[in-house]
Scaffold this active site. Structure first.
Site, PDB file in Angstrom:
ATOM      1  N   LEU A 170       1.946  -6.360   1.757  1.00  0.00           N
ATOM      2  CA  LEU A 170       1.463  -7.617   1.185  1.00  0.00           C
ATOM      3  C   LEU A 170      -0.036  -7.597   0.893  1.00  0.00           C
ATOM      4  CD1 LEU A 170       3.559 -10.370   2.994  1.00  0.00           C
ATOM      5  CD2 LEU A 170       3.956  -9.261   0.788  1.00  0.00           C
ATOM      6  N   HIS A 171      -0.803  -6.774   1.632  1.00  0.00           N
ATOM      7  CA  HIS A 171      -2.248  -6.786   1.347  1.00  0.00           C
ATOM      8  C   HIS A 171      -2.555  -6.153  -0.018  1.00  0.00           C
ATOM      9  CE1 HIS A 171      -4.129  -2.684   2.731  1.00  0.00           C
ATOM     10  NE2 HIS A 171      -2.957  -2.481   2.200  1.00  0.00           N
ATOM     11  N   ASP A 172      -1.559  -5.454  -0.589  1.00  0.00           N
ATOM     12  CA  ASP A 172      -1.744  -4.896  -1.933  1.00  0.00           C
ATOM     13  C   ASP A 172      -1.683  -5.975  -3.012  1.00  0.00           C
ATOM     14  OD1 ASP A 172      -1.765  -2.352  -0.865  1.00  0.00           O
ATOM     15  OD2 ASP A 172       0.320  -1.915  -1.356  1.00  0.00           O
TER      16      ASP A 172
ATOM     17  N   ASP B 155      -7.080  -8.531   1.955  1.00  0.00           N
ATOM     18  CA  ASP B 155      -6.801  -8.387   3.380  1.00  0.00           C
ATOM     19  C   ASP B 155      -6.887  -9.771   3.992  1.00  0.00           C
ATOM     20  OD1 ASP B 155      -6.022  -5.822   4.035  1.00  0.00           O
ATOM     21  OD2 ASP B 155      -8.064  -5.057   3.790  1.00  0.00           O
TER      22      ASP B 155
END
Ligand code: SAM
Length: 402
Positions: free
Chosen positions: A306-308, A362
């Site tokens: 998900l941080h992508d 992030d």
């Protein structure tokens, strides 16, 4: 304790004596860096600070040029024997004068040593950036981020300082320029794809405990695993399977119920890795943005996926997982969740790297909670290892609200 003169004297003495005492563990090194940074902040003048901040990027660019022109390979092969800039320029055909100008910067940052006029030798760090080291692939991947990063101010000016919120229309597309999303782009640029895959696998090695060592798998997942005809764990965006390989070593009987999902071309690289993925683990080519094909698995596990992605795309990914989950399925996110305040310099910079190449982010603890709660999930608990290391993240355990 002591004056700046005494401190300088003890540090000078340490330079001579410490190397004979062998490697220093992460905890001790990090404690030293933190103390050093605090001291620096106290004594630094505005001009010193300007030089450090403004010229920081030059070191990265000098490293990139040295890697591109094979200089670090040449020095590493020579194993400490000095080489002239004329010899070092030969593989690339570069101008020796030019090479010398970059090598001076690398010598200042300690990546090579100047041994004479126009003459350099490898130091212990040099080899890490040569082709002989897999770390050079990580460096290649991360250094590429300098492109969109350098153009970020221009991009943000153009977008009136809006937080990048679309992975298909952000700083990366502006800088490259391209219409492709970063993962689509690296698929077409094999050196970048290979570097990314190696970087991900390397990041997972010896970087803190595995998630299943600090998350109670038996109690939270196995105890409520009723339907053994269903998959036990789907690792969505699991890359080349490094996490599942470790999980299957601990739980070999579960291997046939483990599913590795990633893009087809990434799965094609699984057998090229230096670890062996249990052959009973299923490999299913998947698109995060299409409906999840494995329905009703006990666990959907997403590590640093998900941080992508900015919220817009993270929501779509979560929806596809949500729709596949049954009432007793558990969503496990393993992410580098940032503290809500006092984020470390490393984490703050990596966040900008994510912004530059992916319009990613992030997220902090609070942001993860909101993302999950606003998208139909209930967060049951979070888990963290005793000592946090980069890559060994925080587990968010969530279920469907309804
Ligand atoms: C940051 S990596 C994380 C890999 C692994 N989970 C880990 O933590 O080491 C993100 C992964 O998402 C995959 N990915 C990117 N876009 C995807 C898509 N559209 N569908 C499926 N997987 C995708 C990438 O190939 C990559 O393996």
């Amino acid at each position: 304790m002591g004056s700046i003169e005494q401190l300088t004297a003890s540090l000078t003495e340490a330079v001579a004596t410490l190397p004979t005492q062998g490697p220093i563990n992460d905890e001790k090194r990090n404690a030293f860096y933190a103390a050093y940074e605090n001291l620096r902040k106290q004594i630094e003048t505005p001009i010193d600070a300007a030089v450090r901040v403004i010229f920081g990027g030059y070191d990265a660019i000098a490293l990139k040029v040295a890697m591109d022109t094979q200089i670090l390979n040449e020095l590493a092969i020579a194993e400490g024997k000095p080489k002239s800039v004329i010899e070092l320029s030969k593989p690339s055909g570069a101008d020796p004068l030019l090479i010398n100008r970059f090598l001076r910067v690398l010598a200042a940052s300690g990546l090579v040593k100047e041994t004479g006029e126009g003459e350099y030798a490898a130091v212990s760090l040099t080899g890490a950036f040569s082709d002989m080291s897999p770390l050079s692939k990580s460096a290649f991947h991360l250094l590429y981020g300098e492109n969109p990063l350098a153009k970020l101010p221009q991009y943000l000016q153009k977008t009136n300082y809006k937080n990048p919120d679309d992975s298909w229309n952000g700083p990366f597309q502006f800088a490259e320029p391209t219409d492709l999303q970063y993962f689509e782009w690296i698929q077409q640029h094999s050196q970048h794809q290979e570097a990314f895959t190696t970087h991900m696998a390397l990041q997972r090695m010896e970087r803190g405990p595995n998630w299943f060592e600090f998350y109670p798998v038996e109690e939270r997942l196995l105890a409520t695993d009723k339907d053994t005809s269903k998959a036990f764990l789907v690792d969505l965006g699991g890359g080349v399977g490094h996490d599942l390989a470790a999980f299957a070593e601990k739980y070999p009987k579960l291997a046939p119920r483990l599913v590795l999902e990633d893009q087809e071309h990434v799965l094609a690289d699984v057998d090229k890795q230096n670890f062996k993925l249990n052959p009973n683990i299923q490999r299913v080519p998947t698109d995060l943005f299409k409906p999840q094909s494995v329905k009703g698995a006990k666990t959907y596990y997403l590590r640093t996926v998900l941080h992508d992605w900015p919220d817009k795309q993270a929501k779509e990914i979560l929806k596809n997982v949500y729709d596949a989950m049954s009432d007793d399925s558990v969503l496990i996110l393993n992410e580098n969740a940032l503290p809500d305040q006092n984020v470390s310099g490393f984490q703050a910079r990596i966040d900008l790297f994510m912004m530059s190449i992916l319009s990613g982010i992030d997220r902090t603890f609070k942001q993860f909670y909101s993302l999950l709660e606003e998208n139909g999930f209930k967060v049951l608990a979070t888990y963290r290892p005793e000592t946090l290391a980069p890559g060994a993240g925080t587990i968010f355990e969530a279920v469907k609200k309804h």
